[in-house]
Scaffold this motif. Structure first.
Motif, short mmCIF file in Angstrom:
data_model
loop_
_atom_site.label_atom_id
_atom_site.label_comp_id
_atom_site.label_asym_id
_atom_site.label_seq_id
_atom_site.Cartn_x
_atom_site.Cartn_y
_atom_site.Cartn_z
N GLY A 153 0.79 -1.22 0.00
CA GLY A 153 0.00 0.00 0.00
C GLY A 153 0.82 1.27 0.00
O GLY A 153 0.29 2.36 0.18
N LEU A 154 2.13 1.14 -0.21
CA LEU A 154 3.00 2.31 -0.17
C LEU A 154 2.79 3.24 -1.37
O LEU A 154 3.12 4.42 -1.30
CB LEU A 154 4.47 1.90 -0.07
N ASP A 155 2.21 2.71 -2.46
CA ASP A 155 1.93 3.56 -3.61
C ASP A 155 0.85 4.60 -3.26
O ASP A 155 0.66 5.56 -4.00
CB ASP A 155 1.53 2.74 -4.84
N GLN A 156 0.17 4.41 -2.13
CA GLN A 156 -0.79 5.40 -1.64
C GLN A 156 -0.08 6.48 -0.79
O GLN A 156 -0.66 7.53 -0.53
CB GLN A 156 -1.88 4.73 -0.80
N GLU A 157 1.15 6.19 -0.37
CA GLU A 157 1.89 7.11 0.49
C GLU A 157 2.80 8.05 -0.29
O GLU A 157 3.06 9.17 0.14
CB GLU A 157 2.74 6.31 1.49
N PHE A 158 3.32 7.59 -1.42
CA PHE A 158 4.21 8.42 -2.24
C PHE A 158 3.97 8.10 -3.70
O PHE A 158 3.40 7.07 -4.04
CB PHE A 158 5.69 8.24 -1.87
N ALA A 159 4.43 9.02 -4.57
CA ALA A 159 4.26 8.84 -6.02
C ALA A 159 5.15 7.71 -6.51
O ALA A 159 6.32 7.62 -6.14
CB ALA A 159 4.60 10.14 -6.74
N LEU A 160 4.58 6.85 -7.35
CA LEU A 160 5.30 5.72 -7.91
C LEU A 160 5.30 5.88 -9.42
O LEU A 160 4.25 6.10 -10.03
CB LEU A 160 4.59 4.42 -7.51
N HIS A 161 6.49 5.81 -10.03
CA HIS A 161 6.65 6.01 -11.47
C HIS A 161 7.35 4.81 -12.10
O HIS A 161 8.17 4.16 -11.46
CB HIS A 161 7.46 7.27 -11.75
N ALA A 162 7.05 4.56 -13.38
CA ALA A 162 7.64 3.42 -14.09
C ALA A 162 9.08 3.67 -14.52
O ALA A 162 9.85 2.74 -14.70
CB ALA A 162 6.80 3.07 -15.31
N ASP A 163 9.45 4.95 -14.70
CA ASP A 163 10.83 5.26 -15.10
C ASP A 163 11.22 6.65 -14.60
O ASP A 163 10.36 7.44 -14.19
CB ASP A 163 11.01 5.13 -16.63
N LEU A 164 12.51 6.92 -14.65
CA LEU A 164 13.05 8.18 -14.14
C LEU A 164 12.53 9.37 -14.93
O LEU A 164 12.23 10.42 -14.35
CB LEU A 164 14.59 8.13 -14.16
N ALA A 165 12.38 9.22 -16.24
CA ALA A 165 11.88 10.31 -17.08
C ALA A 165 10.48 10.75 -16.64
O ALA A 165 10.22 11.96 -16.52
CB ALA A 165 11.88 9.91 -18.55
N SER A 166 9.60 9.79 -16.36
CA SER A 166 8.25 10.17 -15.94
C SER A 166 8.25 10.76 -14.53
O SER A 166 7.46 11.65 -14.23
CB SER A 166 7.28 8.99 -16.05
N ALA A 167 9.15 10.29 -13.67
CA ALA A 167 9.27 10.87 -12.32
C ALA A 167 9.70 12.33 -12.41
O ALA A 167 9.16 13.19 -11.72
CB ALA A 167 10.25 10.06 -11.49
N ARG A 168 10.68 12.61 -13.28
CA ARG A 168 11.13 13.99 -13.45
C ARG A 168 10.04 14.84 -14.09
O ARG A 168 9.82 15.98 -13.68
CB ARG A 168 12.40 14.03 -14.31
N ALA A 169 9.35 14.29 -15.09
CA ALA A 169 8.29 15.04 -15.78
C ALA A 169 7.16 15.41 -14.83
O ALA A 169 6.56 16.48 -14.94
CB ALA A 169 7.76 14.23 -16.95
N ALA A 170 6.88 14.54 -13.85
CA ALA A 170 5.79 14.80 -12.90
C ALA A 170 6.11 15.99 -11.99
O ALA A 170 5.20 16.56 -11.39
CB ALA A 170 5.53 13.55 -12.06
N LEU A 171 7.37 16.37 -11.92
CA LEU A 171 7.77 17.50 -11.06
C LEU A 171 7.51 18.84 -11.73
O LEU A 171 7.45 19.86 -11.06
CB LEU A 171 9.25 17.38 -10.71
N ASP A 172 7.39 18.84 -13.05
CA ASP A 172 7.24 20.11 -13.79
C ASP A 172 5.80 20.58 -13.85
O ASP A 172 4.88 19.86 -13.62
CB ASP A 172 7.79 19.96 -15.21
#
Length: 118
Positions: free
Chosen positions: A99-118
């Protein structure tokens, strides 16, 4: 850039002044989870606006490591945008089962994790 190596386990940390990335490879278990906690703390001390833990090269993810992730969110989630890169049965599946995906953002790759910050 810093590295910690122990029998196929390594941590690479980078920080561009805004986003800190801690990339882990190898087995993340009870013996290596403290190194992850230390690397995270080192990046938190530099006060980035975002922290991404990249587990895409992790071959085994133990509960001790998931505790480190949960504790990071609990202790620093109010002050830093915290997310985790994990994809597949080795990493994202146990995170979702706990259930940790409810506690923090989970991304499939680094590019999408970075894109989610913009």
């Amino acid at each position: 850039m810093s590295a910690d190596t122990n029998a196929g386990f390594s941590i690479q940390s980078s920080n561009d002044g805004r986003v800190a990335v801690v990339a882990v490879s190898g087995e993340l278990d009870i013996t290596t989870a403290p190194a992850l906690a230390t690397a995270i703390q080192g990046q938190i001390e530099s006060t980035p606006s975002a922290l991404i833990i990249d587990l895409s090269a992790v071959s085994f993810l133990a509960s001790a490591a998931m505790t480190v992730l949960a504790t990071t969110q609990q202790d620093h989630g109010d002050t830093v945008a915290f997310s985790v890169v994990a994809d597949g049965p080795t990493t994202s599946r146990p995170i979702k089962l706990m259930g940790l995906d409810q506690e923090f953002a989970l991304h499939a790759d680094l590019a999408s994790a970075r894109a989610a910050l913009d």
